[in-house]
Design a protein around this motif. Structure first.
Motif, short mmCIF file in Angstrom:
data_model
loop_
_atom_site.label_atom_id
_atom_site.label_comp_id
_atom_site.label_asym_id
_atom_site.label_seq_id
_atom_site.Cartn_x
_atom_site.Cartn_y
_atom_site.Cartn_z
N GLU A 1 0.83 -1.20 0.00
CA GLU A 1 0.00 0.00 0.00
C GLU A 1 0.87 1.25 0.00
OE1 GLU A 1 -2.78 -0.12 3.24
OE2 GLU A 1 -3.63 -2.02 2.57
N GLU B 1 1.04 4.22 -2.83
CA GLU B 1 0.82 5.62 -2.46
C GLU B 1 1.99 6.49 -2.92
OE1 GLU B 1 0.18 5.87 1.75
OE2 GLU B 1 -1.67 4.71 1.66
N LYS C 1 -8.45 -0.21 -10.58
CA LYS C 1 -8.39 0.28 -9.22
C LYS C 1 -9.38 1.41 -9.02
CE LYS C 1 -5.38 2.22 -5.74
NZ LYS C 1 -4.12 2.86 -5.46
N SER C 2 -9.44 2.35 -9.95
CA SER C 2 -10.34 3.48 -9.80
C SER C 2 -11.79 3.04 -9.89
CB SER C 2 -10.04 4.56 -10.83
OG SER C 2 -10.29 4.09 -12.13
N GLU D 1 -12.60 1.54 -6.49
CA GLU D 1 -12.73 2.61 -5.50
C GLU D 1 -14.04 3.37 -5.68
OE1 GLU D 1 -8.08 3.76 -4.68
OE2 GLU D 1 -9.21 4.90 -6.16
N GLU D 2 -14.45 3.55 -6.92
CA GLU D 2 -15.68 4.27 -7.21
C GLU D 2 -16.92 3.46 -6.83
OE1 GLU D 2 -17.94 5.60 -11.22
OE2 GLU D 2 -15.81 6.06 -11.13
N CYS E 1 -21.82 -1.90 -2.30
CA CYS E 1 -21.55 -1.11 -3.49
C CYS E 1 -22.61 -0.04 -3.70
CB CYS E 1 -21.51 -2.00 -4.73
SG CYS E 1 -20.25 -3.27 -4.66
#
Length: 98
Positions: free
Chosen positions: A7, A11, A71-72, A75-76, A92
């Motif tokens: 992680e 980052e 990944k996005s 996350e969304e 979700c």
């Protein structure tokens, strides 16, 4: 420890350009994560990081384009993650569970 290190690596490479493993080891150490070059090399392989030229022509570590998109999207779509016994429960947004 491995997940925390992964992680932190993700980052770091999204926050700033990182061109070498030495620099990445130093940046991890600043966050309190000590690692060796061999371990970092394995982490880079496991995370499928690639070295790409940025807009200035400088090579830097980054996620492959497909991985960044996945990944996005995750996350969304995902609001929360929980577990019940041996089942993982993802909550979700409406219409995103598929």
């Amino acid at each position: 420890m491995k997940n925390r290190r992964h992680e932190a690596i993700l980052e770091i490479i999204t926050e700033q350009p990182v061109a070498t493993q030495e620099l990445l080891i130093e940046l991890l150490a600043e966050r309190g994560i000590k690692t060796t070059q061999a371990t970092l090399s394995r982490d880079i392989q496991q995370l499928s990081l690639v070295k790409q030229r940025d807009e200035n022509g400088v090579y830097r570590y980054s996620l492959p384009a497909a991985a960044a998109a996945e990944k996005s999207l995750f996350e969304e779509a995902v609001i929360s993650v929980d577990y019940a016994m041996n089942t993982i429960v993802l909550k979700c947004r409406a219409g995103m569970a598929q």
